[in-house]
Design an enzyme around this catalytic site. Structure first.
Site, PDB file in Angstrom:
ATOM      1  CG  HIS A   1       2.089  -2.154 -15.591  1.00  0.00           C
ATOM      2  ND1 HIS A   1       2.013  -3.450 -15.126  1.00  0.00           N
ATOM      3  CD2 HIS A   1       3.052  -2.151 -16.555  1.00  0.00           C
ATOM      4  CE1 HIS A   1       2.878  -4.198 -15.788  1.00  0.00           C
ATOM      5  NE2 HIS A   1       3.517  -3.445 -16.656  1.00  0.00           N
TER       6      HIS A   1
ATOM      7  NE  ARG B   1     -10.311 -14.654 -12.665  1.00  0.00           N
ATOM      8  CZ  ARG B   1      -9.200 -14.334 -11.997  1.00  0.00           C
ATOM      9  NH1 ARG B   1      -9.147 -13.247 -11.281  1.00  0.00           N
ATOM     10  NH2 ARG B   1      -8.122 -15.093 -12.079  1.00  0.00           N
TER      11      ARG B   1
ATOM     12  N   GLY C   1       0.779  -1.238   0.000  1.00  0.00           N
ATOM     13  CA  GLY C   1       0.000   0.000   0.000  1.00  0.00           C
ATOM     14  C   GLY C   1       0.804   1.277   0.000  1.00  0.00           C
TER      15      GLY C   1
ATOM     16  CG  ASN D   1       1.510   3.126  -5.887  1.00  0.00           C
ATOM     17  OD1 ASN D   1       1.866   4.140  -6.470  1.00  0.00           O
ATOM     18  ND2 ASN D   1       2.105   1.958  -6.075  1.00  0.00           N
TER      19      ASN D   1
ATOM     20  CD  GLN E   1      10.027   9.527 -10.662  1.00  0.00           C
ATOM     21  OE1 GLN E   1       9.257  10.432 -10.996  1.00  0.00           O
ATOM     22  NE2 GLN E   1      11.065   9.745  -9.854  1.00  0.00           N
TER      23      GLN E   1
ATOM     24  NE  ARG F   1      -8.647 -12.342  -7.180  1.00  0.00           N
ATOM     25  CZ  ARG F   1      -8.424 -13.629  -7.406  1.00  0.00           C
ATOM     26  NH1 ARG F   1      -7.256 -14.163  -7.145  1.00  0.00           N
ATOM     27  NH2 ARG F   1      -9.364 -14.397  -7.917  1.00  0.00           N
TER      28      ARG F   1
END
Ligand code: GRF
Length: 227
Positions: A120, A76, A23, A25, A184, A102
């Site tokens: 990503h 899902r 976590g 981010n 970044q 997920r």
């Protein structure tokens, strides 16, 4: 009109954050809100792992948390249905996946069309999927980086919002490069959410148009630098 004016005129974006792990981010988003750089109301942080350290980060800032166990769902789609119900209950407008491990189904993506972002650790469309940093080193690329994009069905395939580029050094290993990229990530995720909050993102097919785009020819980089 200045950017401050635009930000002030619009209400804070009601944000839901999906995590599975550390976590950092999420922390960068919380910190940007607390510094006044991002106008967001983090309505809920959801983890599919009970022990995700990111949940504790949210609790420390008095942000509501939920644990939704994907293993308890038969499919899902059923898991995504629980995500949607929780996000709606918290009146979330924008969903930010931040290290959420997920794949999302149309149950989730249709409930929040063009309202789900992901980050990503690679310069998409290069190196999608897991281990992007290792793939960058193995390919000998001179630059790597990170990408914030709107999630579409498919792995790491959706309209790109913001990217940051970092040089790859000759003695980099996966860990060193990952740390340089992560620093970044922590800058561009709050930035991308802020562009959304300011109403500056417009999706056209697979491209995102940004109102008042800020970039210059001098931003070009060469690695290694010519002498
Ligand atoms: C980041 O590298 C992100 O790009 C990837 O998973 C990692 C999550 O890190 N999707 P954290 O949980 O935010 O620290």
């Amino acid at each position: 009109m200045t950017m401050e004016n635009q930000t002030a005129r619009r209400p804070p974006v009601k944000l839901g954050v999906l995590i599975s792990g550390t976590g950092t981010n999420l922390q960068s988003i919380i910190d940007a809100v607390e510094r006044g750089e991002l106008s967001a109301d983090i309505r809920v942080v959801i983890s599919n792992r009970r022990a995700a350290p990111g949940l504790e980060r949210a609790r420390r800032h008095a942000i509501p948390t939920r644990f939704i166990d994907h293993r308890a769902a038969a499919t899902r789609e059923e898991f995504d249905g629980e995500l949607v119900a929780t996000l709606r209950e918290r009146e979330v407008e924008l969903v930010a996946c931040a290290g959420f491990m997920r794949l999302l189904t149309p149950v989730m993506l249709d409930a929040f069309p063009d309202r789900v972002m992901n980050i990503h650790p690679g310069l998409l469309p290069a190196f999608p999927g897991l281990n992007a940093q290792r793939a960058a080193i193995e390919h000998g690329v001179r630059f790597a980086g990170c990408t914030v994009f709107f999630v579409r069905p498919g792995v790491d395939d959706g309209p790109i919002i913001v990217q940051a580029v970092v040089p790859v050094m000759p003695d980099d290993d996966e860990e060193r490069l990952s740390a340089r990229i992560l620093a970044q990530e922590h800058r561009i995720y709050p930035h991308a959410i802020s562009l959304f909050q300011q109403g500056r993102l417009e999706i056209e097919g697979r491209r995102v148009r940004i109102c008042e785009f800020g970039a210059a020819d001098e931003d070009a980089m060469i690695n290694p630098r010519p002498r």
